[in-house]
Design a protein around this motif. Structure first.
Motif, PDB file in Angstrom:
ATOM      1  N   PHE A 270       0.826  -1.424   0.036  1.00 28.53           N
ATOM      2  CA  PHE A 270      -0.094   0.211  -0.317  1.00 28.53           C
ATOM      3  C   PHE A 270       0.837   0.713   0.279  1.00 28.53           C
ATOM      4  O   PHE A 270       1.996   1.240   0.355  1.00 28.53           O
ATOM      5  N   LEU A 271       0.406   2.282  -0.345  1.00 31.30           N
ATOM      6  CA  LEU A 271       1.527   3.175  -0.367  1.00 31.30           C
ATOM      7  C   LEU A 271      -0.002   4.333   0.298  1.00 31.30           C
ATOM      8  O   LEU A 271      -0.690   4.796   0.258  1.00 31.30           O
ATOM      9  N   LEU A 272       1.014   5.164   0.994  1.00 27.74           N
ATOM     10  CA  LEU A 272       0.419   5.708   2.737  1.00 27.74           C
ATOM     11  C   LEU A 272       1.366   6.764   2.328  1.00 27.74           C
ATOM     12  O   LEU A 272       1.968   7.907   1.794  1.00 27.74           O
ATOM     13  N   SER A 273      -0.012   8.409   2.049  1.00 28.28           N
ATOM     14  CA  SER A 273       0.506   9.528   1.757  1.00 28.28           C
ATOM     15  C   SER A 273      -0.763  10.533   2.505  1.00 28.28           C
ATOM     16  O   SER A 273      -1.434  10.337   3.273  1.00 28.28           O
ATOM     17  N   LYS A 274      -0.468  11.444   3.013  1.00 31.13           N
ATOM     18  CA  LYS A 274      -0.804  12.095   3.396  1.00 31.13           C
ATOM     19  C   LYS A 274      -1.534  13.279   2.253  1.00 31.13           C
ATOM     20  O   LYS A 274      -0.688  14.472   1.448  1.00 31.13           O
ATOM     21  N   PRO A 275      -2.162  13.801   2.907  1.00 29.38           N
ATOM     22  CA  PRO A 275      -3.095  14.873   1.429  1.00 29.38           C
ATOM     23  C   PRO A 275      -2.528  16.455   1.332  1.00 29.38           C
ATOM     24  O   PRO A 275      -1.829  16.615   2.537  1.00 29.38           O
ATOM     25  N   GLY A 276      -1.849  17.313   0.131  1.00 25.69           N
ATOM     26  CA  GLY A 276      -1.631  18.151  -0.007  1.00 25.69           C
ATOM     27  C   GLY A 276      -1.951  18.507  -1.312  1.00 25.69           C
ATOM     28  O   GLY A 276      -2.200  17.581  -2.106  1.00 25.69           O
ATOM     29  N   PRO A 277      -1.609  19.775  -2.191  1.00 26.48           N
ATOM     30  CA  PRO A 277      -1.444  20.406  -3.148  1.00 26.48           C
ATOM     31  C   PRO A 277      -0.395  19.448  -4.351  1.00 26.48           C
ATOM     32  O   PRO A 277       0.479  19.288  -3.818  1.00 26.48           O
ATOM     33  N   ALA A 278      -1.207  19.401  -4.759  1.00 28.08           N
ATOM     34  CA  ALA A 278      -0.526  18.209  -6.068  1.00 28.08           C
ATOM     35  C   ALA A 278       1.250  19.160  -6.454  1.00 28.08           C
ATOM     36  O   ALA A 278       2.385  18.352  -6.504  1.00 28.08           O
ATOM     37  N   HIS A 279       1.552  19.737  -6.211  1.00 27.21           N
ATOM     38  CA  HIS A 279       2.979  21.129  -6.495  1.00 27.21           C
ATOM     39  C   HIS A 279       3.751  20.515  -5.492  1.00 27.21           C
ATOM     40  O   HIS A 279       5.056  20.659  -6.252  1.00 27.21           O
ATOM     41  N   THR A 280       3.596  20.069  -4.362  1.00 25.70           N
ATOM     42  CA  THR A 280       4.872  19.261  -3.888  1.00 25.70           C
ATOM     43  C   THR A 280       5.512  18.764  -4.222  1.00 25.70           C
ATOM     44  O   THR A 280       5.066  17.023  -4.669  1.00 25.70           O
ATOM     45  N   PRO A 281       6.792  18.355  -3.064  1.00 25.59           N
ATOM     46  CA  PRO A 281       7.396  17.416  -3.843  1.00 25.59           C
ATOM     47  C   PRO A 281       7.223  15.989  -3.235  1.00 25.59           C
ATOM     48  O   PRO A 281       7.069  14.625  -4.156  1.00 25.59           O
ATOM     49  N   PRO A 282       6.154  15.823  -2.119  1.00 24.07           N
ATOM     50  CA  PRO A 282       5.899  14.411  -1.914  1.00 24.07           C
ATOM     51  C   PRO A 282       4.603  13.641  -3.173  1.00 24.07           C
ATOM     52  O   PRO A 282       4.886  13.243  -3.357  1.00 24.07           O
ATOM     53  N   MET A 283       3.857  15.496  -3.517  1.00 21.44           N
ATOM     54  CA  MET A 283       2.603  14.487  -4.245  1.00 21.44           C
ATOM     55  C   MET A 283       2.880  14.181  -5.770  1.00 21.44           C
ATOM     56  O   MET A 283       2.207  13.422  -6.078  1.00 21.44           O
ATOM     57  N   ARG A 284       4.126  15.077  -5.940  1.00 20.72           N
ATOM     58  CA  ARG A 284       4.899  14.792  -7.175  1.00 20.72           C
ATOM     59  C   ARG A 284       5.566  13.370  -6.961  1.00 20.72           C
ATOM     60  O   ARG A 284       5.306  12.764  -8.313  1.00 20.72           O
ATOM     61  N   VAL A 285       6.574  13.885  -6.117  1.00 15.94           N
ATOM     62  CA  VAL A 285       6.821  11.754  -5.978  1.00 15.94           C
ATOM     63  C   VAL A 285       5.601  10.935  -6.283  1.00 15.94           C
ATOM     64  O   VAL A 285       5.763   9.716  -7.263  1.00 15.94           O
ATOM     65  N   ARG A 286       4.434  11.024  -4.915  1.00 12.57           N
ATOM     66  CA  ARG A 286       2.595  10.244  -5.759  1.00 12.57           C
ATOM     67  C   ARG A 286       2.731  10.208  -7.032  1.00 12.57           C
ATOM     68  O   ARG A 286       2.101   8.539  -7.641  1.00 12.57           O
ATOM     69  N   SER A 287       2.981  11.185  -7.579  1.00 12.31           N
ATOM     70  CA  SER A 287       2.228  11.238  -9.449  1.00 12.31           C
ATOM     71  C   SER A 287       3.126  10.600 -10.433  1.00 12.31           C
ATOM     72  O   SER A 287       2.492   9.606 -10.688  1.00 12.31           O
ATOM     73  N   ARG A 288       4.198  10.799 -10.114  1.00 15.65           N
ATOM     74  CA  ARG A 288       5.332   9.864 -10.540  1.00 15.65           C
ATOM     75  C   ARG A 288       4.785   8.358 -10.200  1.00 15.65           C
ATOM     76  O   ARG A 288       5.657   7.204 -11.286  1.00 15.65           O
ATOM     77  N   LEU A 289       4.862   7.689  -9.326  1.00 15.27           N
ATOM     78  CA  LEU A 289       4.987   6.473  -8.594  1.00 15.27           C
ATOM     79  C   LEU A 289       3.804   6.095  -9.502  1.00 15.27           C
ATOM     80  O   LEU A 289       3.516   4.796  -9.950  1.00 15.27           O
ATOM     81  N   ARG A 290       2.642   6.256  -9.576  1.00 17.47           N
ATOM     82  CA  ARG A 290       1.332   6.318 -10.051  1.00 17.47           C
ATOM     83  C   ARG A 290       1.546   5.697 -11.968  1.00 17.47           C
ATOM     84  O   ARG A 290       0.854   4.961 -12.271  1.00 17.47           O
ATOM     85  N   ARG A 291       1.980   6.663 -12.234  1.00 19.11           N
ATOM     86  CA  ARG A 291       2.077   6.983 -13.149  1.00 19.11           C
ATOM     87  C   ARG A 291       3.462   5.721 -13.713  1.00 19.11           C
ATOM     88  O   ARG A 291       3.119   4.848 -15.054  1.00 19.11           O
ATOM     89  N   LEU A 292       4.138   5.301 -13.240  1.00 19.73           N
ATOM     90  CA  LEU A 292       4.945   4.298 -13.178  1.00 19.73           C
ATOM     91  C   LEU A 292       4.655   3.153 -13.635  1.00 19.73           C
ATOM     92  O   LEU A 292       4.355   1.571 -14.127  1.00 19.73           O
ATOM     93  N   LEU A 293       3.673   2.879 -12.242  1.00 19.37           N
ATOM     94  CA  LEU A 293       2.881   1.696 -12.254  1.00 19.37           C
ATOM     95  C   LEU A 293       1.643   1.586 -13.205  1.00 19.37           C
ATOM     96  O   LEU A 293       1.644   0.578 -13.984  1.00 19.37           O
ATOM     97  N   ASN A 294       0.951   2.678 -13.431  1.00 15.92           N
ATOM     98  CA  ASN A 294       0.012   2.459 -14.349  1.00 15.92           C
ATOM     99  C   ASN A 294       0.991   1.752 -16.081  1.00 15.92           C
ATOM    100  O   ASN A 294       0.113   1.064 -16.963  1.00 15.92           O
TER     101      ASN A 294
END
Length: 304
Positions: A270-294
């Motif tokens: 499971f990926l665990l994350s805290k809610p936050g704006p899309a431009h923040t570094p953690p959310m950018r990593v989350r977005s990239r991770l999702r893209r790699l998974l897809n």
């Protein structure tokens, strides 16, 4: 002066010794790692315990185990050490590179995350990912890490959770073990099983195939998934491979999968994350991770 005073920090060496003992499971191994004597480690850990005003370890004949209170304290100490390391991570010219702390298991980091780390950090690199692979779950809610990838059944109540893969369990062993003239199920029932810490996965696999797990003297309990896979490659028995996180190509034929005996896994990443704006570094990593998974899922679908 007392080490328990709020204004006095414990010696750096005391904290370092406590972390080494927690990581290795014994004062002797910690002493070897830090190149000091067993007595020195024992004395330094006692200083740390005096400052924390609690027992960090339960001592026993075979080593030490971290107490429940010690786990909380040492996770925070490890976090503080990492913060010191981050203070040195500067871009050329002195500009700070944003750091995203991501906690996960050592095996997941080895087989899935590290091969994709460059892509997750961006091209050109716009952030730095610091991996935390302690056996203790680092907390998102307290700010110890920014993201976490955990293995289990979920419901940790430590941020938003989302499953990463559709996972399965597939028995694997060395060609020498597989070449025995037995039917696959009989082979598994007559060969040493390699466990990763407990019997959960093999118990689930046996149940799926209408069998009951029984303990045998030849079975082995390994420290983690990577150790179990390596033990299987070495001919020590049969391990359960998770095809979702890595292929067997890197083993150059030294591991053979019994694909017909594949079954769903009761545990997931499971990926665990805290809610936050899309431009923040953690959310950018989350977005990239999702893209790699897809992309990985699309590649598997095309291959099939």
């Amino acid at each position: 002066m007392t080490y328990s005073s709020d204004d006095i920090l414990p010696p750096f060496e005391a904290l370092q010794a406590a972390l080494a003992a927690a990581r290795t499971g014994s004062f002797t191994a910690a002493a070897e790692e830090l190149e000091v004597t067993h007595a020195t480690i024992s004395r330094r850990v006692e200083l740390a315990e005096k400052w924390f005003q609690c027992a960090l370890f339960d001592r026993h004949a075979r080593g030490v185990t971290v107490t429940a209170t010690g786990q909380i304290a040492l996770v925070k100490v490890a976090h503080a050490f990492d913060q010191l390391k981050q203070a040195r991570q500067l871009r050329p010219g002195g500009q700070t590179l944003p750091v995203v702390k991501l906690a996960t298991t050592a095996s997941f980091a080895r087989f899935w995350l590290i091969p994709r780390l460059i892509e997750l950090e961006g091209s050109p690199q716009d952030l730095r990912i610091e991996l935390v692979t302690s056996a203790l779950n680092a907390s998102l809610s307290s700010g110890e890490v920014d993201l976490a990838i955990r293995y289990g059944r979920g419901q940790w109540n430590d941020g938003d959770e989302e499953p990463l893969f559709d996972e399965s369990l597939c028995p694997v062993a060395s060609p020498d073990v597989i070449s025995m003239n037995e039917q696959p199920l009989s082979l598994i029932q007559n060969t040493a099983l390699l466990h990763t810490g407990d019997t959960t996965l093999w118990r689930a696999w046996m149940s799926h195939h209408g069998k009951r797990l029984t303990s045998r003297p030849a079975d082995r309990v390994l420290g983690d998934y990577a150790q179990a896979i390596e033990a299987a490659r070495s001919g020590l028995g049969i391990a359960l491979w998770n095809p979702a996180i890595h292929s067997l190509e890197a083993f150059n034929g030294q591991l053979v999968a019994l694909d017909a005996l594949n079954c769903p896994s009761p545990l997931r990443f499971f990926l665990l994350s805290k809610p936050g704006p899309a431009h923040t570094p953690p959310m950018r990593v989350r977005s990239r991770l999702r893209r790699l998974l897809n992309l990985s899922q699309e590649t598997k679908t095309t291959a099939n």
